[in-house]
Design a protein around this motif. Structure first.
Motif, PDB file in Angstrom:
ATOM      1  N   GLN A  21       0.804  -1.216   0.000  1.00  0.00           N
ATOM      2  CA  GLN A  21       0.000   0.000   0.000  1.00  0.00           C
ATOM      3  C   GLN A  21       0.850   1.286   0.000  1.00  0.00           C
ATOM      4  O   GLN A  21       0.515   2.237  -0.696  1.00  0.00           O
ATOM      5  N   PRO A  22       1.988   1.317   0.722  1.00  0.00           N
ATOM      6  CA  PRO A  22       2.784   2.557   0.744  1.00  0.00           C
ATOM      7  C   PRO A  22       3.483   2.881  -0.587  1.00  0.00           C
ATOM      8  O   PRO A  22       3.996   3.990  -0.745  1.00  0.00           O
ATOM      9  N   HIS A  23       3.538   1.922  -1.528  1.00  0.00           N
ATOM     10  CA  HIS A  23       4.252   2.163  -2.782  1.00  0.00           C
ATOM     11  C   HIS A  23       3.596   3.261  -3.607  1.00  0.00           C
ATOM     12  O   HIS A  23       2.363   3.382  -3.641  1.00  0.00           O
ATOM     13  N   THR A  24       4.435   4.020  -4.277  1.00  0.00           N
ATOM     14  CA  THR A  24       3.935   5.056  -5.182  1.00  0.00           C
ATOM     15  C   THR A  24       3.297   4.387  -6.402  1.00  0.00           C
ATOM     16  O   THR A  24       3.890   3.488  -7.003  1.00  0.00           O
ATOM     17  N   PRO A  25       2.088   4.756  -6.777  1.00  0.00           N
ATOM     18  CA  PRO A  25       1.429   4.130  -7.926  1.00  0.00           C
ATOM     19  C   PRO A  25       2.302   4.193  -9.186  1.00  0.00           C
ATOM     20  O   PRO A  25       2.902   5.225  -9.491  1.00  0.00           O
ATOM     21  N   SER A  26       2.376   3.063  -9.875  1.00  0.00           N
ATOM     22  CA  SER A  26       3.103   2.939 -11.149  1.00  0.00           C
ATOM     23  C   SER A  26       4.582   3.277 -11.013  1.00  0.00           C
ATOM     24  O   SER A  26       5.232   3.659 -11.987  1.00  0.00           O
ATOM     25  N   LYS A  27       5.111   3.174  -9.796  1.00  0.00           N
ATOM     26  CA  LYS A  27       6.517   3.517  -9.598  1.00  0.00           C
ATOM     27  C   LYS A  27       7.108   2.655  -8.487  1.00  0.00           C
ATOM     28  O   LYS A  27       7.592   3.154  -7.462  1.00  0.00           O
ATOM     29  N   ILE A  28       7.094   1.341  -8.694  1.00  0.00           N
ATOM     30  CA  ILE A  28       7.633   0.453  -7.680  1.00  0.00           C
ATOM     31  C   ILE A  28       9.153   0.531  -7.622  1.00  0.00           C
ATOM     32  O   ILE A  28       9.768   0.375  -6.575  1.00  0.00           O
ATOM     33  N   LEU A  29       9.792   0.784  -8.784  1.00  0.00           N
ATOM     34  CA  LEU A  29      11.253   0.878  -8.836  1.00  0.00           C
ATOM     35  C   LEU A  29      11.698   2.249  -8.333  1.00  0.00           C
ATOM     36  O   LEU A  29      11.068   3.271  -8.651  1.00  0.00           O
ATOM     37  N   ASP A  30      12.817   2.268  -7.604  1.00  0.00           N
ATOM     38  CA  ASP A  30      13.271   3.518  -6.998  1.00  0.00           C
ATOM     39  C   ASP A  30      14.792   3.568  -7.016  1.00  0.00           C
ATOM     40  O   ASP A  30      15.463   2.549  -6.856  1.00  0.00           O
ATOM     41  N   VAL A  31      15.351   4.736  -7.155  1.00  0.00           N
ATOM     42  CA  VAL A  31      16.797   4.909  -7.181  1.00  0.00           C
ATOM     43  C   VAL A  31      17.438   4.511  -5.852  1.00  0.00           C
ATOM     44  O   VAL A  31      18.602   4.094  -5.805  1.00  0.00           O
ATOM     45  N   ALA A  32      16.667   4.586  -4.769  1.00  0.00           N
ATOM     46  CA  ALA A  32      17.204   4.269  -3.445  1.00  0.00           C
ATOM     47  C   ALA A  32      17.602   2.798  -3.316  1.00  0.00           C
ATOM     48  O   ALA A  32      18.417   2.442  -2.452  1.00  0.00           O
ATOM     49  N   ASN A  33      17.059   1.958  -4.178  1.00  0.00           N
ATOM     50  CA  ASN A  33      17.362   0.523  -4.090  1.00  0.00           C
ATOM     51  C   ASN A  33      18.489   0.072  -5.007  1.00  0.00           C
ATOM     52  O   ASN A  33      18.849  -1.107  -5.013  1.00  0.00           O
ATOM     53  N   VAL A  34      19.040   0.997  -5.800  1.00  0.00           N
ATOM     54  CA  VAL A  34      20.014   0.630  -6.835  1.00  0.00           C
ATOM     55  C   VAL A  34      21.274   0.006  -6.228  1.00  0.00           C
ATOM     56  O   VAL A  34      21.771  -1.018  -6.714  1.00  0.00           O
ATOM     57  N   LYS A  35      21.842   0.591  -5.176  1.00  0.00           N
ATOM     58  CA  LYS A  35      23.083   0.064  -4.606  1.00  0.00           C
ATOM     59  C   LYS A  35      22.911  -1.374  -4.094  1.00  0.00           C
ATOM     60  O   LYS A  35      23.761  -2.236  -4.316  1.00  0.00           O
ATOM     61  N   ASP A  36      21.800  -1.611  -3.394  1.00  0.00           N
ATOM     62  CA  ASP A  36      21.542  -2.977  -2.912  1.00  0.00           C
ATOM     63  C   ASP A  36      21.327  -3.938  -4.076  1.00  0.00           C
ATOM     64  O   ASP A  36      21.751  -5.104  -4.012  1.00  0.00           O
ATOM     65  N   PHE A  37      20.694  -3.437  -5.120  1.00  0.00           N
ATOM     66  CA  PHE A  37      20.458  -4.267  -6.300  1.00  0.00           C
ATOM     67  C   PHE A  37      21.787  -4.622  -6.979  1.00  0.00           C
ATOM     68  O   PHE A  37      22.014  -5.765  -7.383  1.00  0.00           O
ATOM     69  N   GLU A  38      22.666  -3.628  -7.083  1.00  0.00           N
ATOM     70  CA  GLU A  38      23.981  -3.874  -7.696  1.00  0.00           C
ATOM     71  C   GLU A  38      24.778  -4.907  -6.902  1.00  0.00           C
ATOM     72  O   GLU A  38      25.493  -5.728  -7.475  1.00  0.00           O
ATOM     73  N   LYS A  39      24.643  -4.875  -5.571  1.00  0.00           N
ATOM     74  CA  LYS A  39      25.356  -5.841  -4.742  1.00  0.00           C
ATOM     75  C   LYS A  39      24.867  -7.274  -5.006  1.00  0.00           C
ATOM     76  O   LYS A  39      25.643  -8.237  -4.984  1.00  0.00           O
ATOM     77  N   LEU A  40      23.560  -7.400  -5.254  1.00  0.00           N
ATOM     78  CA  LEU A  40      23.013  -8.720  -5.580  1.00  0.00           C
ATOM     79  C   LEU A  40      23.643  -9.265  -6.862  1.00  0.00           C
ATOM     80  O   LEU A  40      24.067 -10.420  -6.925  1.00  0.00           O
ATOM     81  N   LEU A  41      23.735  -8.387  -7.867  1.00  0.00           N
ATOM     82  CA  LEU A  41      24.257  -8.835  -9.157  1.00  0.00           C
ATOM     83  C   LEU A  41      25.766  -9.045  -9.124  1.00  0.00           C
ATOM     84  O   LEU A  41      26.304  -9.850  -9.885  1.00  0.00           O
ATOM     85  N   GLU A  42      26.443  -8.325  -8.253  1.00  0.00           N
ATOM     86  CA  GLU A  42      27.898  -8.500  -8.134  1.00  0.00           C
ATOM     87  C   GLU A  42      28.253  -9.919  -7.685  1.00  0.00           C
ATOM     88  O   GLU A  42      29.320 -10.435  -8.000  1.00  0.00           O
ATOM     89  N   GLN A  43      27.338 -10.558  -6.968  1.00  0.00           N
ATOM     90  CA  GLN A  43      27.574 -11.944  -6.558  1.00  0.00           C
ATOM     91  C   GLN A  43      27.697 -12.873  -7.771  1.00  0.00           C
ATOM     92  O   GLN A  43      28.336 -13.918  -7.704  1.00  0.00           O
ATOM     93  N   LEU A  44      27.089 -12.460  -8.878  1.00  0.00           N
ATOM     94  CA  LEU A  44      27.155 -13.242 -10.103  1.00  0.00           C
ATOM     95  C   LEU A  44      28.145 -12.624 -11.094  1.00  0.00           C
ATOM     96  O   LEU A  44      28.130 -12.925 -12.281  1.00  0.00           O
ATOM     97  N   SER A  45      29.002 -11.696 -10.559  1.00  0.00           N
ATOM     98  CA  SER A  45      30.011 -11.009 -11.386  1.00  0.00           C
ATOM     99  C   SER A  45      29.379 -10.149 -12.476  1.00  0.00           C
ATOM    100  O   SER A  45      29.953  -9.973 -13.554  1.00  0.00           O
ATOM    101  N   ILE A  46      28.196  -9.586 -12.189  1.00  0.00           N
ATOM    102  CA  ILE A  46      27.498  -8.741 -13.163  1.00  0.00           C
ATOM    103  C   ILE A  46      27.573  -7.299 -12.687  1.00  0.00           C
ATOM    104  O   ILE A  46      27.285  -6.998 -11.526  1.00  0.00           O
ATOM    105  N   ARG A  47      27.959  -6.424 -13.604  1.00  0.00           N
ATOM    106  CA  ARG A  47      27.965  -4.990 -13.315  1.00  0.00           C
ATOM    107  C   ARG A  47      26.930  -4.315 -14.201  1.00  0.00           C
ATOM    108  O   ARG A  47      26.891  -4.527 -15.405  1.00  0.00           O
ATOM    109  N   VAL A  48      26.066  -3.515 -13.574  1.00  0.00           N
ATOM    110  CA  VAL A  48      25.013  -2.843 -14.344  1.00  0.00           C
ATOM    111  C   VAL A  48      25.445  -1.433 -14.710  1.00  0.00           C
ATOM    112  O   VAL A  48      26.328  -0.856 -14.073  1.00  0.00           O
TER     113      VAL A  48
END
Length: 537
Positions: free
Chosen positions: A510-537
């Motif tokens: 419910q707290p999510h902004t309509p039509s905007k689930i993706l946010d810049v605030a989550n990018v660093k954590d997301f990059e860390k997930l992909l780094e485990q697979l040796s992926i750089r975005v």
């Protein structure tokens, strides 16, 4: 299998969902554009499913990440376009497409069913396999599978059978036709060889001692004769037994008549007039089709007894005649079973001709062996096909039975009876009936197949599923040991209903902004997930 984490994003925006538990998870929101479907589709897409994202979502721009546990092993998968990267322990593997990824999945993660498609045995694609445990928000159709394209609902059924070890691994129709054509060709070749060396077809006894082919032909005819005689003896014995039975009945009838016993088996002594001493004798066992004779006098009884005695004599003659015929046939049988003797001189007469056809006989033996081998393949295939079909029918019936049982648990007053795993095209379920249909099918498949995948339903209360039915669905879901993931949109008066519900892990969007689930605030954590697979975005 248990979903641990789902993420989607790129270098500019991202979203991570890591609140899943191993019980019933419900992702809810107060609107339809808070990101529930994107998370579910991201999870399935990362595991190889075809994309079914909302039309407004440009899915090609993003990376998709899913982390799941299977048999105590954690797998981390990232997908971009058609490419996959997978990490297991400290190993990172790269796959260029879904085909490569599914082959690895089949070998290392969990076996996938194989079905015959386009005359080839192939591993099913995730887009078909995932429909065992997943129903998306869109492309729902009770009369067919979702994502209709390469696969159809018959393929879905074949996949279910294959999952239970009842796959269609018998010969394809093309293979059967090919074998039959080969048998015909070999038989024609055999006829040609025999025509060129007629001595091999001779039924003369000396030839059968020298020629395998002649012996085979002679033995085949001998077996046929034996079977014919045995069948005749069997039939004669039946006739004799029937005549003997009737003779015994009439003999018993004479005894009854002599003693005036009123209960007889073949005939009947009875009163012609109620409470009188007049007695009648009725022929036959069916009163409506029998004749009645007055036997109240000694003279009449004597005539009836004489008539029956003649009948008994006739049966005795018939029994004797049949016995003689049986004896004759048994004599023929003994003659056939006795090996005939053959003189050395008669063998020498045919020796030269047989030896000149030695190569031909060798060829015929090879042809006979090949023909029998091919016929054996057809017989084995037919027997396996019959046995497998019976097991398939039982599996199908078990699934339907469970679907109907679950339907009654959810809707005790409902009058629907499911007769197939898919509805008819002219009887497509709609509204809450369709919602219940999809849910009970997933539950039934889990119960009957006993798979360990999570049940995932996007918008599980679609089309205004009533509160009573929803509670029944949740009660059933809570009984499963494996993970359940549902999503739903709540009405304003329902907000917070799952917060304190026992056995439910409520994930509130419910707290999510309509039509905007993706946010810049989550990018660093997301990059860390992909780094485990040796992926750089």
């Amino acid at each position: 299998m248990k979903i641990l984490k789902v993420a989607v994003g790129n270098a500019h925006e991202a979203f991570i969902e890591d609140n899943f538990t191993d019980k019933v998870n419900i992702i809810s929101s107060d609107d339809n554009n808070k990101g529930k479907t994107i998370v579910i589709q991201a999870m399935m897409y990362a595991m190889g499913n075809e994309p079914t994202f909302p039309t407004s979502f440009e899915y090609q721009k993003y990376y998709y990440y899913v982390e799941f546990e299977e048999k105590k092993q954690v797998y981390k998968v990232c997908r971009l376009g058609n490419g996959f990267a997978l990490k297991k322990s400290s190993i990172v593997l790269i796959f260029d497409n879904v085909a490569e990824f599914k082959r690895y999945w089949n070998k290392e993660i969990s076996p996938l069913p194989r079905i015959v498609k386009n005359q080839m045995l192939k591993i099913v694609d995730p887009v078909l396999f995932f429909q065992i445990f997943f129903v998306g928000q869109d492309k729902k159709d009770t009369s067919n599978i979702a994502h209709r394209g390469l696969y159809n609902k018959q393929d879905f059924m074949e996949m279910l059978y294959a999952y239970e070890g009842l796959g269609s691994e018998q010969l394809s129709q093309e293979s059967i036709d090919k074998i039959k054509r080969k048998i015909t060709e070999l038989s024609d070749e055999r006829k040609t060889v025999l025509q060129q060396h007629k001595i091999l077809k001779s039924k003369k006894l000396p030839v059968s001692y020298l020629s395998t082919e002649s012996d085979r032909i002679a033995f085949g005819e001998k077996v046929a004769s034996l079977e014919k005689i045995q069948a005749k003896i069997t039939e004669l014995r039946k006739q004799r037994s029937s005549a003997s039975t009737r003779k015994s009945k009439w003999e018993y009838t004479i005894n009854e008549l002599k003693s005036l016993n009123r209960t007889i088996s073949c005939g009947e002594l009875r009163c012609m007039d109620c409470n009188s001493t007049n007695i009648s004798f009725s022929t036959g066992e069916i009163m409506k089709t029998s004749y009645s004779f007055d036997v109240s006098t000694v003279e009449m009884r004597k005539e009836i007894i004489e008539s029956i005695s003649e009948k008994i004599s006739a049966y005795s003659e018939e029994i004797e005649r049949i016995t003689n015929e049986i004896s004759k046939e048994q004599g023929k049988l003994q003659d056939l079973l006795n090996d005939e003797s053959v003189s050395l001189e008669s063998i020498v007469v045919y020796k030269k001709d047989i030896f000149s056809a030695a190569d031909a006989e060798k060829k015929i033996k090879e042809l006979n062996d090949e023909i029998e081998k091919l016929k054996g393949q057809l017989i084995i295939d037919e027997n396996e096909s019959h046995a497998t079909q019976a097991q398939r029918d039982k599996l199908h019936a078990d699934i339907l039975k469970r679907m109907n049982e679950l339907y009654k648990q959810i809707d005790p007053d409902g009058n629907i009876v499911y007769t197939d795993i898919f509805s008819q095209k002219d009887e497509v379920y709609s509204g809450s009936e369709a919602t219940v249909f999809h849910i009970v099918k997933l539950f039934a498949l889990k119960d009957i197949l006993k798979h360990e995948f999570p049940i995932v339903v996007d918008s599980f209360r679609a089309e205004d599923l009533s509160t009573g039915k929803e509670n029944a669905v949740l009660d059933i879901a809570k009984k499963y040991k494996d993970q359940i993931i549902f999503t739903t949109t709540l009405k304003s008066e329902e907000i917070g209903k799952y917060d304190l519900m026992e056995g439910i892990n409520h994930i509130d969007y419910q707290p999510h902004t309509p039509s905007k689930i993706l946010d810049v605030a989550n990018v660093k954590d997301f990059e860390k997930l992909l780094e485990q697979l040796s992926i750089r975005v």
